[in-house]
Each structure stands twice: as structure tokens, then as C-alpha cells.
Design an enzyme around this catalytic site. Structure first.
Site, PDB file in Angstrom:
ATOM      1  N   GLU A 320       5.635  -7.633  -7.646  1.00 21.73           N
ATOM      2  CA  GLU A 320       5.172  -8.896  -8.353  1.00 21.73           C
ATOM      3  C   GLU A 320       6.156  -9.613  -9.250  1.00 21.73           C
ATOM      4  O   GLU A 320       6.148 -10.774  -9.532  1.00 21.73           O
ATOM      5  CB  GLU A 320       3.909  -8.404  -9.167  1.00 21.73           C
ATOM      6  CG  GLU A 320       2.870  -7.602  -8.386  1.00 21.73           C
ATOM      7  CD  GLU A 320       2.430  -8.218  -6.717  1.00 21.73           C
ATOM      8  OE1 GLU A 320       2.812  -9.424  -6.611  1.00 21.73           O
ATOM      9  OE2 GLU A 320       2.176  -7.302  -6.028  1.00 21.73           O
ATOM     10  N   TYR A 403       6.241  -9.531   5.381  1.00 25.33           N
ATOM     11  CA  TYR A 403       7.076  -8.574   4.433  1.00 25.33           C
ATOM     12  C   TYR A 403       8.349  -7.770   5.202  1.00 25.33           C
ATOM     13  O   TYR A 403       9.333  -8.073   4.586  1.00 25.33           O
ATOM     14  CB  TYR A 403       6.052  -7.697   3.829  1.00 25.33           C
ATOM     15  CG  TYR A 403       4.887  -7.925   3.020  1.00 25.33           C
ATOM     16  CD1 TYR A 403       3.756  -8.507   3.567  1.00 25.33           C
ATOM     17  CD2 TYR A 403       4.583  -7.674   1.457  1.00 25.33           C
ATOM     18  CE1 TYR A 403       2.784  -9.286   2.919  1.00 25.33           C
ATOM     19  CE2 TYR A 403       3.684  -8.186   0.874  1.00 25.33           C
ATOM     20  CZ  TYR A 403       2.705  -8.941   1.604  1.00 25.33           C
ATOM     21  OH  TYR A 403       1.495  -9.351   0.787  1.00 25.33           O
TER      22      TYR A 403
HETATM   23 ZN   LIG Z   1       3.866 -10.257  -2.458  1.00 22.15          ZN
END
Ligand SMILES: [Zn+2]
Length: 624
Positions: A320, A403
Site C-alpha cells: 500500500e 499483479y
Molecule cells: Zn495494490
């Protein structure tokens, strides 16, 4: 809708480096930057600033008040188109109070409605409105679903296109806006938001004993990054620019778990340039939060499932935090390019983990991501499946391939050009595109102009277009392997060869070692072996939510009924999609045995799920 790549992104409205000059952030107008998930027509008229003044009503589960929008319109533009979903619009006026004609279009199930307002020459419009209890961005938690169990709780989740259910604006990541907000809440509650806090921890006094909290974000952000939470919240500092907000009963454990955050911020800045958002605070949510974390600026939202006491899940914090650059500073212009947010961040996260915890720990995460990459490609239907492309229809990339394939792409470039050159490039890339939207075509053009610079051998070696636009995994993909996981693999092999579970000896294992072991077990196990594993490793009673989820998957694959009560307790308590979706999917895959169990679990658990998670599970179990 399929969006075709174009050669380069063009910019028309406003100049780059907007935040530095005070001008609105640019809008990309190349075809691949057109967002299919918004009704807005930003080339005609766009929102540059949103001011919210909202009352929070827990009894009615509504927010009500006024949104004041600053509008930048092209010459001759008559109207502005906004995104709304299930909002009750009471009035639209100019600043002097004169009503402005407006119309709300038909509701699309995914995209909500267009709210079209006649500008009549105004540069500012005021929308008086109320949200509905089912607003998709908002979760209203009853007291029993919080840690403290005494007060209700509210939080928002805007990504990707949910904020239109509580903010009437142009809800597209390519249309950056500054914002300010005043939230008025009942006595005894604290509000937090993803911007600078203008009052103290307790806010200001407001009429009827209520409290008022003011916030401001003076950097232009994509609207999905406006976030809020209201509850029985307390704060504990973790360093000079960081701290944790959460319910009082979780405060000490949460602050301990994320205690390395200042080191992470230092590492991130050393890699890719200054942290530009002021404070970095974290909000640890109740267990129903549907994600691992959400990169809301100045205030990362985190699942409490990362709290395992050993800091072995702080990769979520690193992730994050990394979004403060990739995602929040340079943002995918549309959700067709989510890998620009998530792939870059997964790569950057790993570099932060390496800097703070060393090469082997980072290798362990990268190696596990490689497993995830292989699993996702297999589950997508193999390397020819269109859903294994990085750039595709919005939301269509399979599983977490944005990702895993995205980060592997960047790691492969790093290996080809060398780390020093790559890091210098990436740091300059963030500077060049700060506070701007980006597309895959724009990134590749930047890479060719500033890193490849006409080197034909390098261009051929990298296979950029194959990575960006074609399915599957190119042969040049770099796979990082981990010695720690190799040691787990040896124990796994011994168990799989018939060795006793008591020889596994997992004391001191981090989450990642657990996952390697549990996910590496052959899916078919006799009941006696499952009982032996559970007895020796304490799987059913583990405090680690990742272990519980992986154990549930193994048990369900074998229809192992002694594990069901523990699984039911888990899916009722935890609402994080990553940990519960596989359980429901596996149950459904078990046909007549599993389907009724999945439905029963869902019926018992759905009241405690965030609307996003409830919808996700409903889809899996066919309860839509
Ligand atoms: Zn993320």
C-alpha cells in the site's frame, strides 16, 4: 469493449506537472485512454475539485448533504456529465442558489447512471443529495461486527467504480480532482479520511452534541481514492510521520504489527524519490474489510487479518505504501491498464521488503508470487487465454495476473538492463508523470524514449509488446527462487513420501512458509492424514487467517467434514475476498456435497460482508 493500443498518449486539457503549477491535472485523450466505465465526457466539461459537506446518520444508514463541484468547461460547453449510482439527488443549483436543470439517465447495473447538469455559464455547481442504505461503496457495520461490539462503524471502498454511490462526480481514474470535506458524526464517534486532517483527533463540537471533522486533499487524485471511515477510533503514533487508527481494543497489537513502517518509508524514498503526501497513517478495519489493504492517500486501509503478531504480513503495508508512487502518483487512466497500478506496486513492494528485511525475505515473496502467476495462468485456461493479457477489457485480467505478471515483467526488464540503470529510469519515470494518468502505450513509449533509446538488441530481448498485449508468459520471464522455501519444500517432500506430520515442525514459520507447505500438499489426502496434519500443526485453531484459509481449501478438496465447523466460523468472521472466495469456489466445485454447504455459509455470513464481498460470494454461489 476492446480498447486498442495506440502509439502514444496525447494530452490536451491543461499542461503536465499540474500539481506544481496549481493547474488542473491533465486528461489523456488518446483512444486507449478512453474510460468505458464512466459516463463523463471530460473533453467537454470536467470536475477539478469536489467539496463535500455530509451528515452521517447511522440509524438511517445514509449520508446527506451537499457536494460543491468546481467545473472546467471547454468554450461553448453547455452541460457536464457526472457519474452517480443510487443517489437521491434533491437539487442542483448555482452558487447563488438558482436551480440548474438536470437529468438522471437510466441505471446501468455496473456503471450506475449519468447525471447531466446544464451549466448555464456557471463554473461551480451545488448538488444536494442523500445516499441509500445499499450504497455499493459504503459498509454500515452493526456493533456486533466490530472488534469493540459497542458502536456501529462505517467505511467506504471506492476502487474501482464504487464512489459514485456516495459522491456525485466524474468517477474515472483519468480525471484527477482535488477535494475537501466536512463530516458531521454522532457524539462519541471519530471520522478519518484519505486527506490532511484539519482538526485534532476529536474534531470540533457541532450542534446537538455531534462532532465535526474537516479534511483536505490539495493534490489532484483519481476519485476512487477518496475514502472515509467513522467509528470508535483511536490513534497511536508509529513514528514522526506515521501512525495507526483503529478501534481501541486493537490499537496496541496493530501498532506493533506495522511498527516497521518508518523504515519502509525511508526505503521507498531512497528507491524512487520523495513521498509526496505528507503523513502516512494506517487504518486497521474490522474483519469484514474485503481487501488486504487499500492505498487511500495519507491513510492506508488494512485488513486486521495481517495481525499475526510476528510482522510476517507487513508486505501488505509495503504494497500500500508503494502505491503512493505507482497508483496514486502515476495512475492507470482506465481499468484496462490496472497492471500499471498493481504490477508496478507488486514489484516496488518487493524492493521495499528487500531493503528492510533482506534479499532472502524478498526472494520468498517473489517466489510465492511466481507460484501465484503459474496458478492464475493455469486457472485462466492456459497461456493462450485472452484473460492472461496485461492490457485488455477493464477488469478482465484473470485473478491477480495484473499483479504477478506485471511485476514479473518489470523484474525481467531489471534483469536485462541491470538494477542501477533500471532504478534510475523508474525514479525519473515517477517524477515525469507525477499526478498524471498513464496508459500501457504511454509507459512503453516512455520506456523506449528514456531507457531503450533505439538499442535494437535490447528491444528484441525484452519483447515489450508481447508482455503488454499478448496472453501467457514470455520465455524471458525472470523467476526468483528462495532458499527458505526450498527448505519447506524438503519437509513437504518428506511428508508426501509418507513421513509423519510431527516431523514438519513449523515453529517460527512465517505466513509464506505455511502457505508453501499447505498449498504444496497433494489435494487428495486420506481422512487419517488430514486428522494427523490438523493435530500436529493446529490448523483448525490457528490464529493466522491465511493458514485457516489454506487449510479450508485442502479439507474441502477431501470433503473432510470434521473441519467444517471451523471453516464456518472463519467465513462468518472474516470478509476478506482473497481468503474467503477460494473457500466458496472450492465448495461449489464439490457439487451436491459442497453447494448446499456454500449456500448455508453464505446465508449465515452475508450480513457481515462488505457489499463488494457479498456480491463476489453471491456470484460464486449462484445467489445473485
Ligand atoms: Zn495494490
Amino acid at each position: 469493449m476492446r480498447i486498442l493500443p495506440a502509439l502514444a498518449a496525447a494530452i490536451v486539457i491543461a499542461a503536465p506537472a499540474a500539481a506544481q503549477t496549481g493547474k488542473p491535472a491533465p486528461i489523456l485523450t488518446a483512444p486507449e485512454a478512453k474510460d468505458a466505465w464512466t459516463h463523463a465526457v471530460p473533453e467537454v466539461a470536467r470536475v477539478t475539485h469536489v467539496d463535500l459537506n455530509l451528515d452521517v446518520d447511522f440509524a438511517g444508514k445514509t449520508l446527506s448533504g451537499v457536494a460543491t463541484l468546481d467545473v472546467l468547461a471547454a468554450a461553448g460547453a453547455k452541460e457536464i456529465v457526472l457519474d452517480v449510482d443510487d443517489l437521491d439527488v434533491i437539487s442542483v443549483t448555482c452558487p447563488k442558489g438558482k436551480p440548474l436543470p438536470f437529468a438522471i439517465g437510466p441505471r446501468d447495473k455496473e456503471l450506475g447512471s449519468a447525471l447531466t447538469v446544464q451549466l448555464e455559464g456557471n463554473k461551480q455547481i451545488l448538488i444536494r443529495y442523500k445516499t441509500r442504505p445499499g450504497a455499493s461503496a459504503l459498509q454500515w457495520l452493526a456493533p456486533e461486527l466490530t472488534a469493540g461490539k459497542r458502536k456501529p462503524y462505517l467505511f467506504s471502498q471506492g476502487q474501482p467504480i464504487n464512489n459514485r454511490s456516495w459522491i456525485p462526480t466524474q468517477d474515472s481514474p483519468g480525471i484527477r480532482q482535488t477535494w475537501s470535506a466536512t463530516l458531521t458524526v454522532p457524539a462519541g464517534f471519530v471520522a478519518v479520511m484519505s486527506g490532511d486532517r484539519l482538526d485534532g483527533e476529536k474534531g470540533q463540537a457541532a450542534p446537538d452534541g455531534r462532532r465535526r471533522f474537516r479534511f483536505r486533499m490539495d493534490k489532484p487524485v483519481p476519485p476512487y481514492l477518496v475514502a472515509m471511515a467513522v467509528g470508535d477510533l483511536a490513534f497511536k503514533a508509529t513514528g514522526k510521520r506515521s501512525g495507526v487508527w483503529t478501534e481501541p481494543s486493537m490499537l496496541d497489537a496493530a501498532a506493533h504489527e506495522v511498527g516497521d513502517v518508518e523504515k519502509m518509508i525511508d526505503a521507498a524514498q531512497a528507491l524512487y524519490g520523495p513521498y509526496r503526501w505528507g503523513r502516512y497513517d494506517m487504518l486497521v478495519l474490522p474483519p469484514s474489510f474485503p481487501y488486504g489493504g487499500m492505498e487511500n492517500p495519507t491513510l492506508t486501509f488494512l485488513t486486521p487479518t495481517i495481525i499475526t503478531g510476528d510482522r510476517s504480513n507487513t508486505d501488505v503495508v509495503a504494497h500500500e505504501l508503494a502505491h503512493s508512487w505507482s497508483g496514486n502518483l502515476v495512475t492507470n487512466a482506465t481499468w484496462s491498464d490496472s497492471w500499471l497500478n498493481e504490477g508496478f506496486t507488486t514489484y516496488f513492494e518487493n524492493r521495499i521488503m528487500e531493503a528492510v528485511y533482506g534479499k532472502e525475505r524478498a526472494a520468498m515473496y517473489a517466489d510465492l508470487d511466481w507460484d501465484g502467476l503459474q496458478r492464475d495462468i493455469r486457472d485462466a485456461g492456459g497461456g493462450d487465454a485472452a484473460t492472461t493479457r496485461l492490457h485488455g477489457d477493464p477488469g478482465a485480467t484473470f485473478g491477480q495476473l495484473d499483479y504477478f505478471k506485471g511485476s514479473t515483467f518489470l523484474r525481467t526488464i531489471e534483469a536485462a538492463v541491470g538494477r542501477a540503470k533500471w532504478d534510475a529510469y523508474l525514479r525519473a519515470y515517477f517524477d515525469r508523470h507525477a499526478f498524471q494518468p498513464q496508459t500501457t502505450a504511454g509507459f512503453l513509449a516512455d520506456l523506449r524514449a528514456n531507457l531503450i533509446r533505439g538499442d535494437k538488441a535490447l528491444e528484441a530481448k525484452l519483447e515489450l509488446d508481447r508482455w503488454a498485449y499478448r496472453p501467457g508468459l514470455p520465455d524471458n520471464a525472470v523467476h526468483v527462487t528462495s532458499a527458505t522455501l526450498a527448505a519447506v519444500d524438503a519437509k513437504l517432500a518428506a511428508f508426501n513420501a509418507g513421513g509423519p506430520a510431527s516431523a514438519v515442525q513449523p515453529a517460527g514459520w512465517a505466513t509464506q512458509q505455511w502457505l508453501r507447505f499447505l498449498n504444496g500438499l497433494p489435494r487428495q489426502q486420506p481422512p487419517a492424514r488430514l486428522a494427523e496434519l490438523d493435530g500436529a500443526l493446529g490448523l483448525s485453531t490457528s490464529n493466522n487467517a491465511y493458514v485457516r484459509s489454506a487449510w479450508a481449501e485442502l479439507a474441502i478438496a477431501n470433503r473432510y467434514e470434521p473441519a467444517l465447523p471451523g471453516i464456518e466460523e472463519f467465513v462468518k468472521r472474516v470478509g476478506r475476498g482473497l481468503l474467503i472466495y477460494p473457500i466458496y469456489k472450492d465448495l461449489m466445485a464439490q457439487g451436491d456435497w459442497g453447494k448446499p454447504i456454500a449456500l448455508r455459509f453464505y446465508e449465515g455470513a452475508k450480513a457481515g460482508y462488505h457489499p463488494n464481498a457479498a456480491a463476489g460470494v453471491a456470484k460464486i454461489v449462484g445467489a445473485e
